[in-house]
Enzyme design. Structure first.
Site, PDB file in Angstrom:
ATOM      1  N   TRP A  20       0.964  -1.210  -0.069  1.00 19.69           N
ATOM      2  CA  TRP A  20      -0.001  -0.115   0.121  1.00 19.69           C
ATOM      3  C   TRP A  20       1.008   1.347   0.105  1.00 19.69           C
ATOM      4  O   TRP A  20       1.953   1.180   0.604  1.00 19.69           O
ATOM      5  CB  TRP A  20      -0.814   0.035   1.262  1.00 19.69           C
ATOM      6  CG  TRP A  20      -1.634  -1.164   1.733  1.00 19.69           C
ATOM      7  CD1 TRP A  20      -1.769  -2.021   2.503  1.00 19.69           C
ATOM      8  CD2 TRP A  20      -2.937  -1.470   0.672  1.00 19.69           C
ATOM      9  NE1 TRP A  20      -2.545  -2.998   2.114  1.00 19.69           N
ATOM     10  CE2 TRP A  20      -3.423  -2.703   1.303  1.00 19.69           C
ATOM     11  CE3 TRP A  20      -3.489  -0.803  -0.561  1.00 19.69           C
ATOM     12  CZ2 TRP A  20      -4.642  -3.226   0.658  1.00 19.69           C
ATOM     13  CZ3 TRP A  20      -4.640  -1.555  -0.834  1.00 19.69           C
ATOM     14  CH2 TRP A  20      -5.060  -2.771  -0.378  1.00 19.69           C
ATOM     15  N   HIS A  25      -0.928   2.552   4.066  1.00 23.22           N
ATOM     16  CA  HIS A  25      -0.091   1.917   5.409  1.00 23.22           C
ATOM     17  C   HIS A  25      -0.416   2.840   6.659  1.00 23.22           C
ATOM     18  O   HIS A  25      -0.606   2.122   7.604  1.00 23.22           O
ATOM     19  CB  HIS A  25       1.396   1.928   5.188  1.00 23.22           C
ATOM     20  CG  HIS A  25       1.610   0.466   4.444  1.00 23.22           C
ATOM     21  ND1 HIS A  25       1.673  -0.786   4.991  1.00 23.22           N
ATOM     22  CD2 HIS A  25       2.285   0.306   2.992  1.00 23.22           C
ATOM     23  CE1 HIS A  25       2.207  -1.590   4.209  1.00 23.22           C
ATOM     24  NE2 HIS A  25       2.546  -0.836   3.056  1.00 23.22           N
ATOM     25  N   ASP A  64       9.040   0.383   4.173  1.00 20.50           N
ATOM     26  CA  ASP A  64       8.996   0.876   2.863  1.00 20.50           C
ATOM     27  C   ASP A  64      10.303   1.809   2.650  1.00 20.50           C
ATOM     28  O   ASP A  64      10.949   1.905   1.604  1.00 20.50           O
ATOM     29  CB  ASP A  64       7.715   1.545   2.286  1.00 20.50           C
ATOM     30  CG  ASP A  64       6.818   0.257   1.645  1.00 20.50           C
ATOM     31  OD1 ASP A  64       7.500  -0.715   1.440  1.00 20.50           O
ATOM     32  OD2 ASP A  64       5.718   0.487   1.424  1.00 20.50           O
ATOM     33  N   ARG A  67      13.739   0.184   2.776  1.00 18.54           N
ATOM     34  CA  ARG A  67      13.961  -1.117   1.930  1.00 18.54           C
ATOM     35  C   ARG A  67      14.856  -0.685   0.797  1.00 18.54           C
ATOM     36  O   ARG A  67      15.654  -1.531   0.171  1.00 18.54           O
ATOM     37  CB  ARG A  67      12.723  -1.752   1.416  1.00 18.54           C
ATOM     38  CG  ARG A  67      11.896  -0.843   0.361  1.00 18.54           C
ATOM     39  CD  ARG A  67      10.590  -1.737   0.225  1.00 18.54           C
ATOM     40  NE  ARG A  67      10.607  -2.713  -1.019  1.00 18.54           N
ATOM     41  CZ  ARG A  67       9.953  -3.427  -1.497  1.00 18.54           C
ATOM     42  NH1 ARG A  67       8.667  -3.649  -0.851  1.00 18.54           N
ATOM     43  NH2 ARG A  67       9.872  -4.049  -2.445  1.00 18.54           N
ATOM     44  N   HIS A  79       8.450  -8.220   1.704  1.00 18.31           N
ATOM     45  CA  HIS A  79       6.939  -7.567   1.627  1.00 18.31           C
ATOM     46  C   HIS A  79       5.974  -8.252   0.892  1.00 18.31           C
ATOM     47  O   HIS A  79       4.968  -7.460   0.714  1.00 18.31           O
ATOM     48  CB  HIS A  79       7.340  -6.258   0.853  1.00 18.31           C
ATOM     49  CG  HIS A  79       8.217  -5.078   1.735  1.00 18.31           C
ATOM     50  ND1 HIS A  79       7.651  -4.093   2.226  1.00 18.31           N
ATOM     51  CD2 HIS A  79       9.383  -5.046   2.280  1.00 18.31           C
ATOM     52  CE1 HIS A  79       8.632  -3.200   2.969  1.00 18.31           C
ATOM     53  NE2 HIS A  79       9.900  -3.976   2.983  1.00 18.31           N
ATOM     54  N   HIS A 135       3.840  -2.891   9.398  1.00 21.72           N
ATOM     55  CA  HIS A 135       3.850  -2.777   7.763  1.00 21.72           C
ATOM     56  C   HIS A 135       3.252  -4.200   7.075  1.00 21.72           C
ATOM     57  O   HIS A 135       2.570  -4.236   6.306  1.00 21.72           O
ATOM     58  CB  HIS A 135       5.295  -2.193   7.352  1.00 21.72           C
ATOM     59  CG  HIS A 135       5.556  -2.075   5.942  1.00 21.72           C
ATOM     60  ND1 HIS A 135       5.083  -0.790   5.386  1.00 21.72           N
ATOM     61  CD2 HIS A 135       5.544  -2.961   4.951  1.00 21.72           C
ATOM     62  CE1 HIS A 135       5.143  -1.075   4.159  1.00 21.72           C
ATOM     63  NE2 HIS A 135       5.471  -2.048   3.673  1.00 21.72           N
ATOM     64  N   ASP A 139       0.842  -4.918   4.177  1.00 22.46           N
ATOM     65  CA  ASP A 139       1.288  -5.432   2.969  1.00 22.46           C
ATOM     66  C   ASP A 139       0.343  -6.823   2.503  1.00 22.46           C
ATOM     67  O   ASP A 139      -0.280  -6.975   1.240  1.00 22.46           O
ATOM     68  CB  ASP A 139       2.716  -5.927   2.972  1.00 22.46           C
ATOM     69  CG  ASP A 139       3.257  -4.659   2.456  1.00 22.46           C
ATOM     70  OD1 ASP A 139       2.975  -3.635   1.854  1.00 22.46           O
ATOM     71  OD2 ASP A 139       4.647  -4.584   2.697  1.00 22.46           O
ATOM     72  N   HIS A 145       0.417  -8.021  -3.554  1.00 15.85           N
ATOM     73  CA  HIS A 145       1.505  -8.581  -2.689  1.00 15.85           C
ATOM     74  C   HIS A 145       1.472 -10.121  -2.457  1.00 15.85           C
ATOM     75  O   HIS A 145       2.294 -10.493  -1.893  1.00 15.85           O
ATOM     76  CB  HIS A 145       1.677  -7.726  -1.539  1.00 15.85           C
ATOM     77  CG  HIS A 145       2.276  -6.495  -1.604  1.00 15.85           C
ATOM     78  ND1 HIS A 145       3.457  -6.157  -0.978  1.00 15.85           N
ATOM     79  CD2 HIS A 145       2.030  -5.532  -2.208  1.00 15.85           C
ATOM     80  CE1 HIS A 145       3.877  -4.759  -1.415  1.00 15.85           C
ATOM     81  NE2 HIS A 145       3.025  -4.631  -2.116  1.00 15.85           N
ATOM     82  N   HIS A 168       0.386  -2.436 -10.305  1.00 15.13           N
ATOM     83  CA  HIS A 168       0.810  -2.761  -8.917  1.00 15.13           C
ATOM     84  C   HIS A 168       0.574  -1.138  -8.172  1.00 15.13           C
ATOM     85  O   HIS A 168      -0.277  -1.169  -7.034  1.00 15.13           O
ATOM     86  CB  HIS A 168       2.006  -3.104  -8.780  1.00 15.13           C
ATOM     87  CG  HIS A 168       2.550  -3.299  -7.506  1.00 15.13           C
ATOM     88  ND1 HIS A 168       2.505  -4.571  -6.822  1.00 15.13           N
ATOM     89  CD2 HIS A 168       2.704  -2.598  -6.296  1.00 15.13           C
ATOM     90  CE1 HIS A 168       2.801  -4.946  -5.857  1.00 15.13           C
ATOM     91  NE2 HIS A 168       3.006  -3.553  -5.395  1.00 15.13           N
ATOM     92  N   ASP A 172      -1.571  -0.017  -5.159  1.00 12.28           N
ATOM     93  CA  ASP A 172      -0.834   0.649  -3.882  1.00 12.28           C
ATOM     94  C   ASP A 172      -1.402   2.088  -3.314  1.00 12.28           C
ATOM     95  O   ASP A 172      -1.375   2.160  -2.477  1.00 12.28           O
ATOM     96  CB  ASP A 172       0.602   0.834  -4.204  1.00 12.28           C
ATOM     97  CG  ASP A 172       1.654  -0.386  -3.999  1.00 12.28           C
ATOM     98  OD1 ASP A 172       0.857  -1.280  -3.455  1.00 12.28           O
ATOM     99  OD2 ASP A 172       2.535  -0.429  -4.183  1.00 12.28           O
TER     100      ASP A 172
HETATM  101 ZN   LIG Z   1       6.083  -3.058   1.844  1.00 10.25          ZN
END
Ligand SMILES: [Zn+2]
Ligand SMILES: *[C@@H]1O[C@H](CO)[C@@H](O)[C@H](O)[C@H]1NC(C)=O
Ligand SMILES: *[C@@H]1O[C@H](CO)[C@@H](O)[C@H](O)[C@H]1NC(C)=O
Ligand SMILES: *[C@@H]1O[C@H](CO)[C@@H](O)[C@H](O)[C@H]1NC(C)=O
Length: 307
Positions: A20, A25, A64, A67, A79, A135, A139, A145, A168, A172
């Site tokens: 997301w 999130h 996020d 990462r 994730h 998180h 996800d 995901h 995607h 998100d």
């Molecule tokens: Zn994530």
């Protein structure tokens, strides 16, 4: 130095598109705050501290933000889980097949469930575990995901509000951003208030007890969330838990029923695709937030303490 890293984080969060988006999130974190029982709330507030305004809302996007940094590159595969199915004709999640290296969102949730209550770890490690749970439990509710096809839809070109993007990213953030503009004064807080009200007294109220039972049409006879966590903590083995597997299975089903129903050239952030996607996204956000709260309540207070 502190200011520098804070700005870096802001810059990354603006460009990152994983799970997301930030709004989705944050909504999961803020909604969960409304359902925490006393010890869970106290741990969350003390662990996160002023840096995150003592709230799962601001902390939900941390995973996020880091990462793409070298120190946390190792966490990128945590994730998602790549369901090797065949949408839109067949959707299914199989832990043995899809998380074969034990390094996916399913094992990550198990790992950080163990770590968040592990008093042998220091405060920073337990805060990291909390931020990852905050998180990843979000996800796993994002259908793409839990899908391998076209890199979780990243390789499928799509249109959103007239702009070219990918499928995607539409799931998100594209649809959520449009929804916030259209119905919530462009405010995550307003959206959160609306979803919390729907959980407490509205259209979601009759569903919440089923959200805490880790059973589904495809995976019957699963045990309830609290029993499962307590048994898991007895062994502390980092193997996937049944509840996250059920949650991932639910998300994955939406890949076939909703996510892959687009027609070529259609704008996915307006019209019927948008109208069909919004209830799925709101359900997934509300449900995962409620489950996040329940999860932490069992870990810190010993029971879900939720209706
Ligand atoms: Zn994530
Ligand atoms: C921090 O949390 C408090 C209490 O929940 C809230 O009133 C305030 O608006 C928050 N501050 C920010 C910057 O989000
Ligand atoms: C899951 O995948 C494994 C490995 O590919 C396979 O042996 C097993 O039969 C699958 N389980 C189900 C329920 O399809
Ligand atoms: C478990 O957490 C530790 C600490 O963050 C990490 O090094 C490890 O890779 C994690 N494993 C999984 C499967 O999440």
């Amino acid at each position: 130095m502190v200011i520098f890293s804070f700005l870096t984080v802001l810059a990354l969060s603006a460009s990152g598109a994983h799970g997301w988006g930030a709004s989705g999130h944050q909504a999961v974190g803020f909604i969960a705050m409304e359902f925490l029982s006393p010890k869970a709330l106290s741990f969350v507030q003390n662990s996160l501290g002023d840096m995150y305004n003592r709230s799962l809302g601001p902390a939900a996007t941390w995973a996020d933000e880091v990462r793409s940094m070298p120190d946390f590159a190792w966490s990128a595969d945590l994730h998602f889980v790549d369901a090797e199915d065949n949408p839109p004709s067949s959707c299914n999640l199989n832990e043995t097949r899809d998380c074969a290296n034990d390094f996916c969102v399913l094992t990550a949730i198990a790992n950080y469930t163990t770590r968040v209550v592990d008093t042998r770890l220091d405060a920073e490690q337990r805060q990291e575990a909390l931020k990852f749970l905050d998180h990843f439990i979000g996800d796993i509710g994002q259908p793409l995901h839990v899908e391998a096809d076209a890199l979780g839809g990243n390789r499928i070109t799509a249109r959103c509000n007239g702009a070219s993007t990918n499928l995607h990213s539409v799931w998100d953030s594209g649809i959520i951003n449009r929804l916030l503009q259209q119905s919530h004064g462009n405010s995550v807080a307003n959206w959160v208030n609306d979803l919390v009200a729907r959980i407490k007294t509205g259209s979601f109220k009759s569903l919440t007890s089923s959200w805490l039972s880790c059973s589904s049409v495809t995976q019957p006879l699963r045990r309830d969330l609290d029993l499962q966590i307590n048994e898991f903590l007895g062994t502390r083995a980092v193997t996937p838990l049944e509840c996250p597997l059920v949650w991932g299975g639910e998300s994955n089903k939406f890949v076939c029923s909703t996510v892959f129903t687009f027609t070529t050239g259609e704008d996915l952030c307006t019209g019927s695709y948008f109208t069909d996607a919004v209830p799925v996204i709101e359900l997934q956000i509300a449900k995962q937030a409620f489950r996040l709260a329940a999860w932490l309540n069992v870990l810190f207070d010993g029971a879900t303490n939720l209706p």
